[in-house]
Design an enzyme around this catalytic site. Sequence first.
Site, PDB file in Angstrom:
ATOM      1  CD  GLU A 106       7.142 -41.707  19.648  1.00 20.68           C
ATOM      2  OE1 GLU A 106       6.055 -42.137  20.082  1.00 20.68           O
ATOM      3  OE2 GLU A 106       8.058 -41.320  20.385  1.00 20.68           O
ATOM      4  CD  GLU A 126       3.247 -37.841  20.814  1.00 25.37           C
ATOM      5  OE1 GLU A 126       3.320 -36.846  20.078  1.00 25.37           O
ATOM      6  OE2 GLU A 126       3.738 -38.950  20.511  1.00 25.37           O
TER       7      GLU A 126
HETATM    8  N1  T1G Z   1      -6.449 -43.868  21.106  1.00 27.14           N
HETATM    9  C1  T1G Z   1      -7.684 -44.387  21.282  1.00 27.14           C
HETATM   10  N2  T1G Z   1      -8.789 -44.000  20.587  1.00 27.14           N
HETATM   11  C2  T1G Z   1      -8.601 -43.042  19.662  1.00 27.14           C
HETATM   12  C3  T1G Z   1      -7.345 -42.444  19.417  1.00 27.14           C
HETATM   13  C4  T1G Z   1      -6.238 -42.908  20.198  1.00 27.14           C
HETATM   14  N3  T1G Z   1      -5.011 -42.430  20.018  1.00 27.14           N
HETATM   15  N4  T1G Z   1      -7.502 -41.516  18.440  1.00 27.14           N
HETATM   16  C5  T1G Z   1      -8.802 -41.543  18.100  1.00 27.14           C
HETATM   17  N5  T1G Z   1      -9.467 -42.438  18.824  1.00 27.14           N
HETATM   18  C6  T1G Z   1     -10.896 -42.766  18.723  1.00 27.14           C
HETATM   19  C7  T1G Z   1     -11.754 -41.589  19.121  1.00 27.14           C
HETATM   20  O1  T1G Z   1     -11.940 -41.566  20.529  1.00 27.14           O
HETATM   21  C8  T1G Z   1     -13.038 -41.905  18.364  1.00 27.14           C
HETATM   22  O2  T1G Z   1     -13.676 -42.935  19.090  1.00 27.14           O
HETATM   23  C9  T1G Z   1     -12.523 -42.540  17.060  1.00 27.14           C
HETATM   24  O3  T1G Z   1     -11.199 -43.001  17.351  1.00 27.14           O
HETATM   25  C10 T1G Z   1     -12.460 -41.546  15.922  1.00 27.14           C
HETATM   26  O4  T1G Z   1     -11.685 -40.437  16.390  1.00 27.14           O
HETATM   27  C11 T1G Z   1       3.813 -43.166  22.927  1.00 27.14           C
HETATM   28  C12 T1G Z   1       2.252 -41.435  24.019  1.00 27.14           C
HETATM   29  C13 T1G Z   1      -6.605 -39.520  14.450  1.00 27.14           C
HETATM   30  C14 T1G Z   1      -6.925 -37.126  13.772  1.00 27.14           C
HETATM   31  O5  T1G Z   1      -3.059 -37.674  19.997  1.00 27.14           O
HETATM   32  O6  T1G Z   1      -6.164 -36.699  16.711  1.00 27.14           O
HETATM   33  O7  T1G Z   1       1.085 -41.732  20.762  1.00 27.14           O
HETATM   34  O8  T1G Z   1     -15.795 -41.665  19.572  1.00 27.14           O
HETATM   35  O9  T1G Z   1     -13.540 -38.753  16.193  1.00 27.14           O
HETATM   36  O10 T1G Z   1     -12.017 -36.705  13.661  1.00 27.14           O
HETATM   37  O11 T1G Z   1       4.656 -41.257  21.964  1.00 27.14           O
HETATM   38  O12 T1G Z   1      -8.691 -39.070  16.405  1.00 27.14           O
HETATM   39  O13 T1G Z   1     -15.672 -43.258  17.642  1.00 27.14           O
HETATM   40  O14 T1G Z   1     -15.630 -44.130  19.997  1.00 27.14           O
HETATM   41  O15 T1G Z   1     -11.129 -38.030  16.518  1.00 27.14           O
HETATM   42  O16 T1G Z   1     -11.321 -38.567  12.022  1.00 27.14           O
HETATM   43  C15 T1G Z   1      -1.015 -39.471  20.121  1.00 27.14           C
HETATM   44  C16 T1G Z   1      -5.429 -38.580  18.651  1.00 27.14           C
HETATM   45  C17 T1G Z   1      -1.420 -40.394  21.230  1.00 27.14           C
HETATM   46  C18 T1G Z   1      -4.032 -38.572  18.025  1.00 27.14           C
HETATM   47  C19 T1G Z   1      -8.813 -38.763  13.676  1.00 27.14           C
HETATM   48  N6  T1G Z   1      -2.030 -39.442  19.089  1.00 27.14           N
HETATM   49  N7  T1G Z   1      -6.454 -38.747  17.654  1.00 27.14           N
HETATM   50  O17 T1G Z   1      -9.762 -37.740  13.821  1.00 27.14           O
HETATM   51  O18 T1G Z   1     -11.854 -39.105  14.344  1.00 27.14           O
HETATM   52  S1  T1G Z   1      -0.190 -40.403  22.533  1.00 27.14           S
HETATM   53  C20 T1G Z   1      -3.007 -38.512  19.123  1.00 27.14           C
HETATM   54  C21 T1G Z   1      -6.768 -37.740  16.780  1.00 27.14           C
HETATM   55  C22 T1G Z   1       1.157 -41.183  21.824  1.00 27.14           C
HETATM   56  C23 T1G Z   1       3.491 -42.011  22.039  1.00 27.14           C
HETATM   57  C24 T1G Z   1       2.438 -41.123  22.601  1.00 27.14           C
HETATM   58  C25 T1G Z   1      -7.943 -38.008  15.873  1.00 27.14           C
HETATM   59  C26 T1G Z   1      -7.534 -38.364  14.433  1.00 27.14           C
HETATM   60  P1  T1G Z   1     -15.300 -43.010  19.078  1.00 27.14           P
HETATM   61  P2  T1G Z   1     -12.091 -38.970  15.916  1.00 27.14           P
HETATM   62  P3  T1G Z   1     -11.297 -37.977  13.389  1.00 27.14           P
END
Ligand code: T1G
Length: 666
Positions: A106, A126
């Site tokens: 976004e 999301e």
């Molecule tokens: N927020 C906080 N922590 C996050 C995070 C996030 N969005 N994404 C990953 N982490 C942490 C995760 O908990 C782990 O922590 C570390 O980063 C490595 O992650 C307003 C409302 C990016 C593909 O849904 O899909 O935006 O265990 O083990 O395998 O419209 O993380 O090391 O302490 O998964 O290399 C939308 C979620 C949010 C993406 C990387 N975004 N993340 O994968 O590492 S809602 C998502 C992922 C939003 C807006 C809306 C994956 C990754 P720790 P990992 P990875």
Amino acid sequence: MTRQVSSWRVDDGVAILMLDNPPVNAISAAVRSALVDGVARAGADDAVAAIVVACAGRTFFAGADLREFGKPSIPPFLTEVVDAIEACPKPVVAAIHGNALGGGLEIAMACHYRVVAAGGRLGLPEVKLALMPGARGTQHLPRLVGVEKALEIIALGDPVGAEEAAAIGLVDLVAPGDLVETAVAFARGKIGETPRRTRDRVAAPVPETVYEAFALKHARKFRGFDAPPAIIASIRAATELPFAEGAKREREIFLKLREGPQNEAMRHVFFAEREAAKVPGLDGVEPRSIAQVGVIGAGTMGSGIAIALLSAGLNVVLYERDTAALERGATRVRATIEGNVRSGRLSRDRADEVLSAFTTTLDLDALAGADLAIEAAFETMAVKQAIFAQLDKTMRPGAVLASNTSYLDLDEIAAATSRPADVVGLHFFSPANIMKLLEVVRGAQTAPDVLATALALAKRIHKVAVVSGNAWGFIGNRMLAIRRREAEAMVVEGASPEQVDRVLEDFGFPMGPFRVADLAGLDLGWSAETSTGSTIRECLNEAGRRGQKAGKGFFDYDENRRPVSSPEAEAIIARFAADQGIGRRTLSDQEVLDRLLWPMVDEGARLLGEGIAMRASDIDVVWLNGYGWPAWTGGPMYHARQVGIAEVCRRLEVLGHNPSDALRSL
Ligand code: T1G
């Protein structure tokens, strides 16, 4: 002292605003403030004629900071960041590498232009959190790529790669070389132009049938979730309302979803799956390196495991003692890889690489050079011990010896070797190349680095790993046995298989227990010689009702293999009940659901009490990824807490069960 999340430099009139919030540049409050301040600073600085927004580390913004959810929102809101970027009077260029996901995309779409590094992925996942984009994503994307592509990207939640993003108009350029340098040059080329604002475009309307066809096509995937219909409505609004009103509408729908129970449950799942891979005492323990894997057994499981390993780039030798079985297994492997090429999931070149890494053998000693052996042979202790005894002699020192056993005692298997520290359980779920769950069974003597090796392998083959102690049925199957006992007791007492299946499917499972039983085959572990008719399964088997493959089990199957209630099966069950002196009665749907859910939750609590499962959330991860538990309810233990443990205990007592102390103390 809060850590600096941004840096700033100007390169001959182009400002480079670099954000840095490891590990994935989640868009925290500090990041949002840095973005608003940075864009304002650039706008006010006459020495700056254009701006590049980039991220340090391994990825662009991976989305809103999920750890901020469920807490009071901290300004500036992401919507304010998006609006500030797009309103900037000077060209803003996003330099994207790694993942631009959710709020990250976004932000990129608010920028006037987008440059992406090769290998970059852009998505709005999301929906996988039972949510939807909340910062103009459903309004920007249809304007950039059209409604039909926007529906796919937002409602299915899968990212698109750099090349596809360029092809559909989501990005302007795939950087041929250094990303930031390319973005700066691109920005320089835009100096003096009125910045191209996506919100000034129109999202071209499409016929209503496009929305209807899309929703119909994905009905199974969307079942039970509130987000997909909300996303479709928000995308439609982009074609019917001016941007500001569409954005307002999106925000209303988003906030409702964000405060809803489904998003909270899915955030629990997100963190639970990552927590499950963290085992106390393994920090700093180096996994052993695995390149060559021997798979023993070319049946359904063995060939599925071989496909999962090959697809992740490992070399695989598939061993089977029976020539015909080996041929069948190898054919299944090759056919699946070819199928992935036909479906576009795999390029031809990649498939050829994968198939060149696949060999078969009838000689167990051919596994001598493997780094890991995974045994997926018959589920009897004698067979497994014989195989492990031979592996012990054959495999090089330091190789890891794993069993795919679903129930059996791993320590007893390890005892057949001189190296029990190298033995671990890798319990895959069928089909092993599809199901995400991998139960990693820790034997009494499994070495820490062997456990770390199993967890690293799980991540590499894109499985969700849960560590289980060594006890009958480990975590999932032990709880499944309780549910099966309750389900079969209920049909003896008077419920029909159709009622039991319907109740569980209405709760959200894709398939009820009796359809699953028929699909798997009622004759697993049954033999006519030893059958004594002491269970309804034995009675059904004795009547030739072996399951869907026989055309009849708990159900009959019509010409389209659809299950229909079977008078013969129900007569066999009634006769069994009479022989057991059990009176028949009508059971309410509520009683059926309570008995399908809570006794197995009580068993989950016992697993925690016995230390077989490390966390209640691990049990959720097992059931969500191995058995189709409806994700929007968070998993069995999370759902029990939502209902209330005291209430669950009360319902168990009403059913005549005595809740365990472990459950009461949850
Ligand atoms: N927020 C906080 N922590 C996050 C995070 C996030 N969005 N994404 C990953 N982490 C942490 C995760 O908990 C782990 O922590 C570390 O980063 C490595 O992650 C307003 C409302 C990016 C593909 O849904 O899909 O935006 O265990 O083990 O395998 O419209 O993380 O090391 O302490 O998964 O290399 C939308 C979620 C949010 C993406 C990387 N975004 N993340 O994968 O590492 S809602 C998502 C992922 C939003 C807006 C809306 C994956 C990754 P720790 P990992 P990875």
